[in-house]
Design a protein around this motif. Structure first.
Motif, PDB file in Angstrom:
ATOM      1  N   VAL A 280      22.565  61.370  27.596  1.00 15.73           N
ATOM      2  CA  VAL A 280      21.559  61.633  26.556  1.00 15.73           C
ATOM      3  C   VAL A 280      22.241  61.878  25.219  1.00 15.73           C
ATOM      4  CG1 VAL A 280      19.887  63.344  25.782  1.00 15.73           C
ATOM      5  CG2 VAL A 280      19.781  62.479  28.114  1.00 15.73           C
ATOM      6  N   ILE A 281      23.309  62.693  25.242  1.00 14.30           N
ATOM      7  CA  ILE A 281      24.044  62.977  23.995  1.00 14.30           C
ATOM      8  C   ILE A 281      24.632  61.704  23.422  1.00 14.30           C
ATOM      9  CG2 ILE A 281      26.100  64.117  23.071  1.00 14.30           C
ATOM     10  CD1 ILE A 281      25.532  66.430  24.980  1.00 14.30           C
ATOM     11  N   GLN A 282      25.203  60.877  24.283  1.00 12.34           N
ATOM     12  CA  GLN A 282      25.817  59.639  23.794  1.00 12.34           C
ATOM     13  C   GLN A 282      24.772  58.713  23.195  1.00 12.34           C
ATOM     14  OE1 GLN A 282      28.778  57.634  26.327  1.00 12.34           O
ATOM     15  NE2 GLN A 282      28.970  59.561  27.460  1.00 12.34           N
ATOM     16  N   THR A 283      23.599  58.644  23.807  1.00 13.12           N
ATOM     17  CA  THR A 283      22.555  57.753  23.293  1.00 13.12           C
ATOM     18  C   THR A 283      21.963  58.276  21.997  1.00 13.12           C
ATOM     19  OG1 THR A 283      22.019  57.411  25.612  1.00 13.12           O
ATOM     20  CG2 THR A 283      20.526  56.443  24.015  1.00 13.12           C
ATOM     21  N   LYS A 284      21.559  59.565  22.019  1.00 17.79           N
ATOM     22  CA  LYS A 284      20.836  60.101  20.874  1.00 17.79           C
ATOM     23  C   LYS A 284      21.759  60.415  19.708  1.00 17.79           C
ATOM     24  CE  LYS A 284      16.873  60.560  23.189  1.00 17.79           C
ATOM     25  NZ  LYS A 284      16.110  59.352  23.390  1.00 17.79           N
ATOM     26  N   LEU A 285      22.905  60.997  20.010  1.00 19.53           N
ATOM     27  CA  LEU A 285      23.766  61.440  18.907  1.00 19.53           C
ATOM     28  C   LEU A 285      24.782  60.383  18.499  1.00 19.53           C
ATOM     29  CD1 LEU A 285      22.586  64.288  19.652  1.00 19.53           C
ATOM     30  CD2 LEU A 285      24.803  65.203  19.018  1.00 19.53           C
ATOM     31  N   LEU A 286      25.373  59.738  19.499  1.00 19.57           N
ATOM     32  CA  LEU A 286      26.439  58.796  19.184  1.00 19.57           C
ATOM     33  C   LEU A 286      25.950  57.355  19.162  1.00 19.57           C
ATOM     34  CD1 LEU A 286      29.125  60.409  21.510  1.00 19.57           C
ATOM     35  CD2 LEU A 286      28.787  60.836  19.082  1.00 19.57           C
ATOM     36  N   HIS A 287      24.702  57.163  19.544  1.00 19.63           N
ATOM     37  CA  HIS A 287      24.071  55.855  19.529  1.00 19.63           C
ATOM     38  C   HIS A 287      24.816  54.798  20.314  1.00 19.63           C
ATOM     39  CE1 HIS A 287      21.172  57.436  16.742  1.00 19.63           C
ATOM     40  NE2 HIS A 287      22.157  57.881  15.982  1.00 19.63           N
ATOM     41  N   ARG A 288      25.416  55.231  21.448  1.00 19.09           N
ATOM     42  CA  ARG A 288      25.953  54.208  22.321  1.00 19.09           C
ATOM     43  C   ARG A 288      25.171  54.212  23.615  1.00 19.09           C
ATOM     44  NH1 ARG A 288      32.110  55.418  23.137  1.00 19.09           N
ATOM     45  NH2 ARG A 288      31.634  54.015  24.836  1.00 19.09           N
ATOM     46  N   LYS A 289      24.690  53.032  23.960  1.00 18.15           N
ATOM     47  CA  LYS A 289      23.852  52.916  25.140  1.00 18.15           C
ATOM     48  C   LYS A 289      24.713  52.738  26.398  1.00 18.15           C
ATOM     49  CE  LYS A 289      19.700  52.913  26.812  1.00 18.15           C
ATOM     50  NZ  LYS A 289      18.883  51.756  27.244  1.00 18.15           N
ATOM     51  N   LYS A 290      25.787  51.997  26.208  1.00 16.57           N
ATOM     52  CA  LYS A 290      26.596  51.643  27.369  1.00 16.57           C
ATOM     53  C   LYS A 290      27.554  52.773  27.704  1.00 16.57           C
ATOM     54  CE  LYS A 290      28.308  47.469  29.475  1.00 16.57           C
ATOM     55  NZ  LYS A 290      29.433  47.951  30.244  1.00 16.57           N
ATOM     56  N   ARG A 291      27.567  53.137  28.985  1.00 18.27           N
ATOM     57  CA  ARG A 291      28.464  54.215  29.397  1.00 18.27           C
ATOM     58  C   ARG A 291      29.855  53.652  29.615  1.00 18.27           C
ATOM     59  NH1 ARG A 291      25.518  59.013  31.438  1.00 18.27           N
ATOM     60  NH2 ARG A 291      27.536  59.824  30.809  1.00 18.27           N
ATOM     61  N   ILE A 292      30.825  54.547  29.463  1.00 19.39           N
ATOM     62  CA  ILE A 292      32.204  54.163  29.763  1.00 19.39           C
ATOM     63  C   ILE A 292      32.322  53.892  31.258  1.00 19.39           C
ATOM     64  CG2 ILE A 292      34.592  54.979  29.796  1.00 19.39           C
ATOM     65  CD1 ILE A 292      33.818  56.831  27.449  1.00 19.39           C
ATOM     66  N   THR A 293      32.902  52.764  31.598  1.00 19.82           N
ATOM     67  CA  THR A 293      33.156  52.513  33.019  1.00 19.82           C
ATOM     68  C   THR A 293      34.650  52.333  33.236  1.00 19.82           C
ATOM     69  OG1 THR A 293      32.698  50.189  32.625  1.00 19.82           O
ATOM     70  CG2 THR A 293      30.922  51.490  33.604  1.00 19.82           C
ATOM     71  N   PHE A 294      35.081  52.774  34.362  1.00 20.86           N
ATOM     72  CA  PHE A 294      36.499  52.660  34.690  1.00 20.86           C
ATOM     73  C   PHE A 294      36.697  51.508  35.662  1.00 20.86           C
ATOM     74  CE2 PHE A 294      37.690  56.371  32.440  1.00 20.86           C
ATOM     75  CZ  PHE A 294      36.599  57.231  32.520  1.00 20.86           C
ATOM     76  N   PRO A 295      37.885  50.926  35.680  1.00 19.89           N
ATOM     77  CA  PRO A 295      38.111  49.789  36.578  1.00 19.89           C
ATOM     78  C   PRO A 295      37.897  50.191  38.037  1.00 19.89           C
ATOM     79  CG  PRO A 295      40.089  50.275  35.272  1.00 19.89           C
ATOM     80  CD  PRO A 295      39.064  51.263  34.867  1.00 19.89           C
ATOM     81  N   ARG A 296      37.374  49.274  38.782  1.00 17.92           N
ATOM     82  CA  ARG A 296      37.019  49.543  40.167  1.00 17.92           C
ATOM     83  C   ARG A 296      38.231  49.991  40.958  1.00 17.92           C
ATOM     84  NH1 ARG A 296      35.629  46.481  44.904  1.00 17.92           N
ATOM     85  NH2 ARG A 296      34.300  47.884  46.118  1.00 17.92           N
ATOM     86  N   GLY A 297      39.373  49.354  40.703  1.00 19.78           N
ATOM     87  CA  GLY A 297      40.606  49.711  41.410  1.00 19.78           C
ATOM     88  C   GLY A 297      40.964  51.175  41.217  1.00 19.78           C
ATOM     89  N   ALA A 298      40.822  51.653  39.971  1.00 17.02           N
ATOM     90  CA  ALA A 298      41.134  53.056  39.679  1.00 17.02           C
ATOM     91  C   ALA A 298      40.195  53.985  40.440  1.00 17.02           C
ATOM     92  CB  ALA A 298      41.023  53.315  38.179  1.00 17.02           C
ATOM     93  N   LEU A 299      38.905  53.617  40.499  1.00 13.70           N
ATOM     94  CA  LEU A 299      37.926  54.446  41.206  1.00 13.70           C
ATOM     95  C   LEU A 299      38.268  54.522  42.695  1.00 13.70           C
ATOM     96  CD1 LEU A 299      34.557  53.284  39.623  1.00 13.70           C
ATOM     97  CD2 LEU A 299      35.898  55.288  39.057  1.00 13.70           C
ATOM     98  N   LEU A 300      38.578  53.372  43.283  1.00 15.05           N
ATOM     99  CA  LEU A 300      38.885  53.343  44.711  1.00 15.05           C
ATOM    100  C   LEU A 300      40.133  54.172  45.016  1.00 15.05           C
ATOM    101  CD1 LEU A 300      36.627  51.338  44.930  1.00 15.05           C
ATOM    102  CD2 LEU A 300      38.116  49.815  46.183  1.00 15.05           C
ATOM    103  N   TRP A 301      41.104  54.076  44.140  1.00 16.61           N
ATOM    104  CA  TRP A 301      42.331  54.861  44.313  1.00 16.61           C
ATOM    105  C   TRP A 301      42.011  56.355  44.200  1.00 16.61           C
ATOM    106  CZ3 TRP A 301      44.958  58.346  41.299  1.00 16.61           C
ATOM    107  CH2 TRP A 301      46.280  58.632  41.683  1.00 16.61           C
ATOM    108  N   GLY A 302      41.214  56.681  43.165  1.00 17.66           N
ATOM    109  CA  GLY A 302      40.841  58.081  42.955  1.00 17.66           C
ATOM    110  C   GLY A 302      40.123  58.677  44.157  1.00 17.66           C
ATOM    111  N   GLN A 303      39.317  57.837  44.818  1.00 14.85           N
ATOM    112  CA  GLN A 303      38.547  58.346  45.960  1.00 14.85           C
ATOM    113  C   GLN A 303      39.440  58.750  47.124  1.00 14.85           C
ATOM    114  OE1 GLN A 303      35.647  55.306  46.772  1.00 14.85           O
ATOM    115  NE2 GLN A 303      34.355  55.912  45.049  1.00 14.85           N
ATOM    116  N   LYS A 304      40.675  58.243  47.122  1.00 16.67           N
ATOM    117  CA  LYS A 304      41.586  58.626  48.211  1.00 16.67           C
ATOM    118  C   LYS A 304      42.217  60.004  47.957  1.00 16.67           C
ATOM    119  CE  LYS A 304      41.949  54.236  50.053  1.00 16.67           C
ATOM    120  NZ  LYS A 304      40.615  53.812  49.599  1.00 16.67           N
TER     121      LYS A 304
END
Lengths: 299, 160
Positions: free
Chosen positions: A105-129
């Motif tokens: 909500v803060i990013q949309t209303k205040l910073l006017h960015r609709k798209k959220r930061i996404t991290f590479p899938r590989g990093a997420l899978l590694w992090g989950q371990k």
């Protein structure tokens, strides 16, 4: 005399959107309920695991205590229904969802960015371990009887103090700092703590949930190259018929809501036909379990 | 079809893992209970020995106290008296302040018939812890010789 204009019926796409919104609201409501009813549940459950290791490390005969009861209760529930606790009842998970939503909500209303930061899938899978490693370390330290000297580092202890409205955090400065860092992580990655750092989640992910106990996807019916479920999933999961990573699923059911072919289902959804009913029933059962385990704050 | 056949594998693996964990915990508990029982048995044995030691010590204490209260000094004393036909010599043993035995060392001048009657005085002295016991009727002279000898012996035993 005014004429009532007939409301045009919703298009299927609008219906779907509405359904998703209602599901989201129901989930938020259930999460709020459990946040006040039993915020200490996951701490109690994990303390059961630590207590078990400590007792075994000391060579004394095991004694049944409230923490072990919580651990066994939560594990049994998870074996039957999957990680519904994580998706709907865990206070830390709910906090993560709230922080992520607020950050959006803060990013949309205040910073006017609709798209959220996404991290590479590989990093997420590694992090989950990482949470499995964390689980192993904590259990080992408990077994050796030295975990207690590190208890000031525990961010979830600090969190449970705050939910009990205890604000004196002497000796818990490292834990408080970690909690702050986790909150930052939660703002940028959905379910940051749950998928990367939660040792209780690691335990749940290793439990044998029977295939019919969870949402399942029929790969043959999927649209080629779709991935809508995975893109919507907080833990970046595309359910496989017998995937090992299915243990990451936190039962939020966002995939079932977004699937263009309604390809994700479970026996009770099919039987009862109403998603809200399946949610209410499981929530009621979990609440009763929480009372039995003695983690309910209402009595 | 292939997937279905493999479908037991991940769930099965997790189930096997859980069962192994449960079995390990059960195994640990069995052993730990045994350890605890053995430790308890040891402790009970130690407690029993301590209690026995305590008893012995207090018994010794009582005996020491008795010895200190008694008239008589520990030791073996000989005393003699005149019987019917000659000297009667007795040996009196005192231990822990108590008279523990009175024995006839010689009674050459006495007729056996009479002396053997009078001999019953000796154990009576131990039982009553005094030399002043009743004489045996029919063996008056042997009896008085025994009394004299015992008085004589115990007279030496008296603490100064």
């Amino acid at each position: 005399m005014s004429v009532q204009t007939e409301k045009a019926p919703l298009t299927p796409a609008q219906q779907k959107k509405r359904q998703i919104l209602l599901s989201k609201r129901l989930r938020s409501a259930v999460q709020t309920f459990f946040f006040f009813a039993m915020p200490g549940a996951f701490v109690a459950g994990f303390s059961g695991a630590k207590s078990l290791m400590e007792q075994m490390g000391s060579g004394a005969p095991l004694e049944w205590n409230g923490f072990l009861k919580a651990l066994v209760g939560l594990c049994l529930f998870t074996i039957l229904f999957g990680r519904f606790f994580c998706g709907f009842a865990c206070a830390f998970g709910s906090l993560g969802d709230a922080v992520y939503a607020l950050s959006g909500v803060i990013q949309t209303k205040l910073l006017h960015r609709k798209k959220r930061i996404t991290f590479p899938r590989g990093a997420l899978l590694w992090g989950q371990k990482v949470k499995f490693l964390l689980l192993a370390v904590i259990l080992l330290l408990s077994f050796l009887g030295i975990y207690r000297s590190y208890s000031g580092w525990s961010p979830w202890s600090v969190f449970s103090f705050l939910t009990a409205l205890r604000f004196r955090l002497d000796g818990y400065l490292p834990g408080a700092i970690l909690l702050l860092l986790i909150l930052v992580g939660m703002a940028f990655q959905e379910r940051f703590f749950c998928q990367f750092l939660c040792p209780m989640g690691a335990v749940f992910a290793l439990l044998p949930v029977p295939p019919f106990g969870q949402l399942h996807r029929n790969p043959e019916q999927c649209l080629k190259g779709c991935n809508a479920c995975r893109n919507n999933c907080p833990v970046n999961l595309k359910l496989e018929p017998d995937g090992f990573r299915n243990g990451e699923c936190i039962c939020c059911e966002k995939c079932a809501g977004i699937c263009p072919k309604s390809n994700l289902n479970r026996w009770d959804r099919t039987l009862l036909k109403r998603e809200w009913l399946t949610v209410i029933l499981r929530a009621g059962l979990l609440f009763a379990l929480g009372v039995w385990m003695g983690v309910c704050r209402f009595f | 079809m292939n997937r279905k056949n493999r479908s037991a594998s991940n769930f099965g693996a997790k189930l096997a893992g859980l069962l192994m964990v449960a079995a390990s915990i059960a195994g640990y508990q069995t052993v730990a209970v045994q350890w605890a029982q053995a430790a308890q048995t040891n402790e009970q044995a130690i407690a029993a020995v301590n209690a026995y030691n305590q008893q012995v010590t207090s018994l010794e204490q009582t005996q020491n106290d008795a010895a200190q209260e008694s008239l008589y000094q520990d030791g073996v004393y000989q005393g003699s008296g005149t019987g019917f036909g000659g000297e009667i010599v007795l040996s009196v043993s005192v231990e822990g302040g108590q008279i523990i035995s009175v024995e006839a060392l010689s009674h050459t001048g006495e007729d056996d018939a009479y002396f053997s009657l009078a001999q019953s005085m000796l154990p009576e002295m131990v039982a009553r812890q005094t030399w002043q016991v009743d004489t045996v009727s029919g063996a008056t002279f042997s009896s008085s010789g025994i009394l004299e000898a015992a008085e004589n012996a115990l007279g030496q035993a008296v603490k100064s």
